[in-house]
Design an enzyme around this catalytic site. Sequence first.
Site, PDB file in Angstrom:
ATOM      1  N   HIS A 101      28.390   0.719  -5.977  1.00  0.00           N
ATOM      2  CA  HIS A 101      27.585   1.792  -5.368  1.00  0.00           C
ATOM      3  C   HIS A 101      28.434   2.570  -4.366  1.00  0.00           C
ATOM      4  O   HIS A 101      29.526   2.142  -3.997  1.00  0.00           O
ATOM      5  CB  HIS A 101      26.350   1.225  -4.655  1.00  0.00           C
ATOM      6  CG  HIS A 101      26.678   0.372  -3.461  1.00  0.00           C
ATOM      7  ND1 HIS A 101      27.203  -0.893  -3.570  1.00  0.00           N
ATOM      8  CD2 HIS A 101      26.560   0.614  -2.139  1.00  0.00           C
ATOM      9  CE1 HIS A 101      27.386  -1.412  -2.378  1.00  0.00           C
ATOM     10  NE2 HIS A 101      27.010  -0.513  -1.467  1.00  0.00           N
ATOM     11  N   ASP A 103      27.607   4.268  -0.489  1.00  0.00           N
ATOM     12  CA  ASP A 103      26.546   4.114   0.501  1.00  0.00           C
ATOM     13  C   ASP A 103      25.752   5.400   0.709  1.00  0.00           C
ATOM     14  O   ASP A 103      26.329   6.477   0.870  1.00  0.00           O
ATOM     15  CB  ASP A 103      27.138   3.671   1.859  1.00  0.00           C
ATOM     16  CG  ASP A 103      27.679   2.258   1.792  1.00  0.00           C
ATOM     17  OD1 ASP A 103      27.153   1.448   1.009  1.00  0.00           O
ATOM     18  OD2 ASP A 103      28.635   1.968   2.541  1.00  0.00           O
ATOM     19  N   HIS A 256      32.067   0.871  -4.036  1.00  0.00           N
ATOM     20  CA  HIS A 256      32.492  -0.477  -3.632  1.00  0.00           C
ATOM     21  C   HIS A 256      31.510  -1.520  -4.152  1.00  0.00           C
ATOM     22  O   HIS A 256      30.382  -1.184  -4.580  1.00  0.00           O
ATOM     23  CB  HIS A 256      32.676  -0.587  -2.117  1.00  0.00           C
ATOM     24  CG  HIS A 256      31.467  -0.251  -1.318  1.00  0.00           C
ATOM     25  ND1 HIS A 256      31.049   1.041  -1.088  1.00  0.00           N
ATOM     26  CD2 HIS A 256      30.563  -1.044  -0.687  1.00  0.00           C
ATOM     27  CE1 HIS A 256      29.950   1.032  -0.366  1.00  0.00           C
ATOM     28  NE2 HIS A 256      29.623  -0.225  -0.105  1.00  0.00           N
ATOM     29  N   ARG A 271      28.179  -3.523   9.908  1.00  0.00           N
ATOM     30  CA  ARG A 271      28.561  -2.214   9.348  1.00  0.00           C
ATOM     31  C   ARG A 271      28.022  -1.069  10.182  1.00  0.00           C
ATOM     32  O   ARG A 271      26.823  -1.029  10.494  1.00  0.00           O
ATOM     33  CB  ARG A 271      28.037  -2.081   7.920  1.00  0.00           C
ATOM     34  CG  ARG A 271      28.611  -0.853   7.208  1.00  0.00           C
ATOM     35  CD  ARG A 271      28.070  -0.726   5.798  1.00  0.00           C
ATOM     36  NE  ARG A 271      26.941   0.191   5.747  1.00  0.00           N
ATOM     37  CZ  ARG A 271      26.185   0.385   4.683  1.00  0.00           C
ATOM     38  NH1 ARG A 271      26.412  -0.294   3.573  1.00  0.00           N
ATOM     39  NH2 ARG A 271      25.186   1.247   4.709  1.00  0.00           N
TER      40      ARG A 271
HETATM   41  C1  SIN Z   1      28.201  -2.918   1.644  1.00  0.00           C
HETATM   42  O1  SIN Z   1      27.890  -2.582   0.518  1.00  0.00           O
HETATM   43  O2  SIN Z   1      28.195  -2.135   2.580  1.00  0.00           O
HETATM   44  C2  SIN Z   1      28.622  -4.356   1.897  1.00  0.00           C
HETATM   45  C3  SIN Z   1      30.025  -4.615   1.524  1.00  0.00           C
HETATM   46  C4  SIN Z   1      30.426  -6.034   1.815  1.00  0.00           C
HETATM   47  O3  SIN Z   1      29.643  -6.790   2.401  1.00  0.00           O
HETATM   48  O4  SIN Z   1      31.547  -6.402   1.476  1.00  0.00           O
END
Ligand code: SIN
Length: 280
Positions: A101, A103, A256, A271
């Site tokens: 995805h 973000d 990612h 995050r």
């Molecule tokens: C995310 O998708 O922001 C999480 C990525 C992660 O936890 O490595």
Amino acid sequence: MARTIEVQPISGALGAEIVGVDLAGELSNEAFDAVHRAFLDHHVIFFRDQNNLTPEKHKAFGRRFGTLNVHPYVKGMDGHPEILEIIKEPEEKTNFGGGWHTDMSFLEEPALGSILHAIEVPPCGGDTLWANQHMAYDALSDGLKQTLGGLTAIHSAKGEYGPKGQSAHNRQSMDTTMAPDAPEFEHPVVRTHPETGRKGLYVNPAFTMHFKGWTRRESRPLLNYLFEHCRQEQFTCRFRWEAGSVAFWDNRSTWHFALNDYQGHRRHMRRVTVNGDRPF
Ligand code: SIN
């Protein structure tokens, strides 16, 4: 004396480790420019040993790039609504971000970037993968580029944050709201990066529902083709986390995927998401 900043690429496709930057310290304009340049050139950048990065400092670093997002469906950290605590407990089965995805593409103005700080990591596993969407676009035929250049896609959180969505099932350690009626927004399928001018694909399996003016059924074959195409190994890099590591990725040019291969262990990340502008 100013420390020398080194930029060490970690794969041929994208990703570079930055050495010589303390994100908890005062980042001079010169150091900021070097970090910003590396971010644009490599699409995801990594910093090790950032154990002094407090929530305040984490947010302050994010604010150098833009305003910070407060997630509409996941409750933020106590006292820091702009920080998502991404936690998977040893007994939990599903993880947050465990599918390809980008973000916040479900917003009218999706995220510019995300800055993820590792607080606690499993002894092994829990790596994150990224895929370069400029490379994915460049690898297409001229014919398909032309077709996609005329298409718009509809994005929404209603699938992922609906009753069947993976993100909706992260309730044990993350306070998530179900959003089966989340709004829909239109974004171009081929997006131009607002800072570099490079074209890249801007659809993703989590939040892209269908093409504008096409039914879901009609959209599915071409979307599936793009979802397979965009995640090919040669477009990716993979990062192994240590406590204190930070990754900062460009959501305008990457996908990612957080691997869920550490059953029985705890993983805790924080995050900060930097707001972006409307894709064109
Ligand atoms: C995310 O998708 O922001 C999480 C990525 C992660 O936890 O490595």
